[in-house]
Design an enzyme around this catalytic site. Structure first.
Site, short mmCIF file in Angstrom:
data_model
loop_
_atom_site.label_atom_id
_atom_site.label_comp_id
_atom_site.label_asym_id
_atom_site.label_seq_id
_atom_site.Cartn_x
_atom_site.Cartn_y
_atom_site.Cartn_z
CG ASP A 1 23.71 30.32 -1.05
OD1 ASP A 1 23.62 30.47 0.19
OD2 ASP A 1 22.85 30.71 -1.85
N GLY B 1 19.20 27.36 -8.98
CA GLY B 1 20.36 28.11 -9.48
C GLY B 1 20.07 29.58 -9.69
NE ARG C 1 15.01 25.65 -0.05
CZ ARG C 1 15.14 25.77 -1.37
NH1 ARG C 1 15.76 26.83 -1.87
NH2 ARG C 1 14.68 24.88 -2.19
CD GLN C 2 6.84 28.54 4.52
OE1 GLN C 2 6.95 28.33 3.31
NE2 GLN C 2 6.26 29.63 5.01
CE LYS D 1 18.09 34.79 -2.05
NZ LYS D 1 18.47 33.38 -2.05
CG ASP E 1 -0.22 -0.02 2.54
OD1 ASP E 1 1.04 0.01 2.51
OD2 ASP E 1 -0.87 -0.05 3.59
CG HIS F 1 17.72 27.62 4.55
ND1 HIS F 1 18.28 28.29 3.50
CD2 HIS F 1 16.61 28.30 4.87
CE1 HIS F 1 17.54 29.31 3.19
NE2 HIS F 1 16.51 29.35 4.01
CB SER G 1 17.10 25.03 -5.08
OG SER G 1 15.97 24.32 -5.46
NE ARG H 1 14.11 32.52 -2.69
CZ ARG H 1 14.60 31.88 -3.75
NH1 ARG H 1 13.88 31.77 -4.85
NH2 ARG H 1 15.81 31.37 -3.71
#
Ligand code: R5P
Length: 300
Positions: A221, A227, A92-93, A194, A34, A126, A225, A196
């Site tokens: 870094d 890039g 990352r969150q 940066k 399953d 991170h 991910s 985002r």
């Protein structure tokens, strides 16, 4: 001490065992029809200090459940269980950016603790907004770093000229990685800024004097991910007159053909650690993880 490999990254588990003079346990992983996961330890860990290693990347849900099942089960017999999340999933969150969002870093930290994990080791985790990971994790914790090894690799292989170089982080949060790499080499470092705009889109700018004209740049870094971050930073560094740009990252996920895109943009070389085995892996995080285990008192 005995090392139990998660199913994500056997080679790194073996390297950690070698670096710490430990045995590697046999373990069986499979799925029930399953789709649920089956975990069975085939070696006895009674009275042992167990180190369970997992790089929970690409199939984070699967590796996370595997880790929880394995740790909970081993806790019955082992003297202690240390989890090495060489890639910490869902980190990352780390904040609620929009109302109602789940803050996955907090939830995963709670889960790891909830099964009785005695110690946690991560590698260049991170941590943008959560600087106090130790309180968040709530158990003895070490974040090992592959940055010094990556920096040495760049110099030892002649990728950069130590006498005429700078280490640059692509964003403010990468200042910490640039500082670690630069300290290893005794050279200057700086970071860019940066913004985002989406999962794949970022804008990178300079807000203070960053002197890279005519220099070799080691751009570092924690994660590559898509890039997007590295590509934008590299373009800016070229405009600022960098002679050559090479990129060192701890976790090179390189999704969506990122490596080709970065190289096409004129970056001379990309290299990374074995936390996420990939075509650019050149250095091992095992010695840094071994140092982390040593600082937790698990090996002499
Ligand atoms: C987070 O901001 C990290 O430190 C990296 O800069 C980021 O994860 C890289 O993601 P991407 O390669 O998709 O820009």
């Amino acid at each position: 001490m005995i090392v139990v490999p998660g199913s994500s990254n056997g080679p790194l588990a073996y390297r950690v065992a070698r670096a710490t003079g430990s045995r590697v346990a046999k373990v069986e992983y499979r799925r029930f029809p399953d789709g649920e996961k089956y975990v069975r330890l085939l070696d006895d860990v009674k009275g042992e200090d167990v180190v369970f290693l997992q790089s929970a990347v690409f199939s984070p849900d699967e590796y996370l459940v595997e880790t929880l099942l394995a740790v909970d089960s081993m806790k019955e017999d082992a003297r202690s269980v240390t989890v090495v999340l060489s890639y910490f999933p869902y980190a990352r969150q780390d904040e609620r950016f929009k109302p109602g969002e789940a803050v996955s870093l907090v939830t995963v930290s709670k889960l790891i603790r909830s099964v009785g994990t005695d110690h946690l080791v991560t590698v260049d985790v991170h941590r943008h907004r959560v600087l106090d990971m130790r309180s968040l994790v709530g158990i003895p914790y070490v974040d090992a770093s592959a940055m010094p090894s990556l920096a040495r690799y760049a110099v030892d292989t002649g990728l950069v000229d130590r006498g005429n170089m700078a280490v640059i982080g692509p964003d403010a949060e990468a200042e910490q990685w640039a500082a670690l790499a630069a300290r290893e080499l005794g050279v200057d470092h700086a970071s860019l800024v940066k913004n985002r705009l989406g999962d794949r889109e970022v804008k990178v700018k300079v807000t203070r004097d960053v002197d890279v004209r005519g220099k070799d740049v080691l751009l570092v870094d924690d994660i590559i991910s898509t890039g997007g971050t590295i590509r934008e930073a590299a373009k800016l560094l070229s405009e600022l007159g960098a002679r050559k740009i090479v990129v060192g990252a701890t976790h090179a996920l390189l999704v969506e053909n990122a490596l080709a895109k970065i190289l096409e943009d004129g970056v001379e070389e990309v290299f990374s650690s074995d936390t996420v085995p990939n075509p650019t892996t050149r250095v091992s995080a095992a010695p840094a993880i071994a140092d982390g285990l040593r600082s937790l008192g698990l090996i002499g």
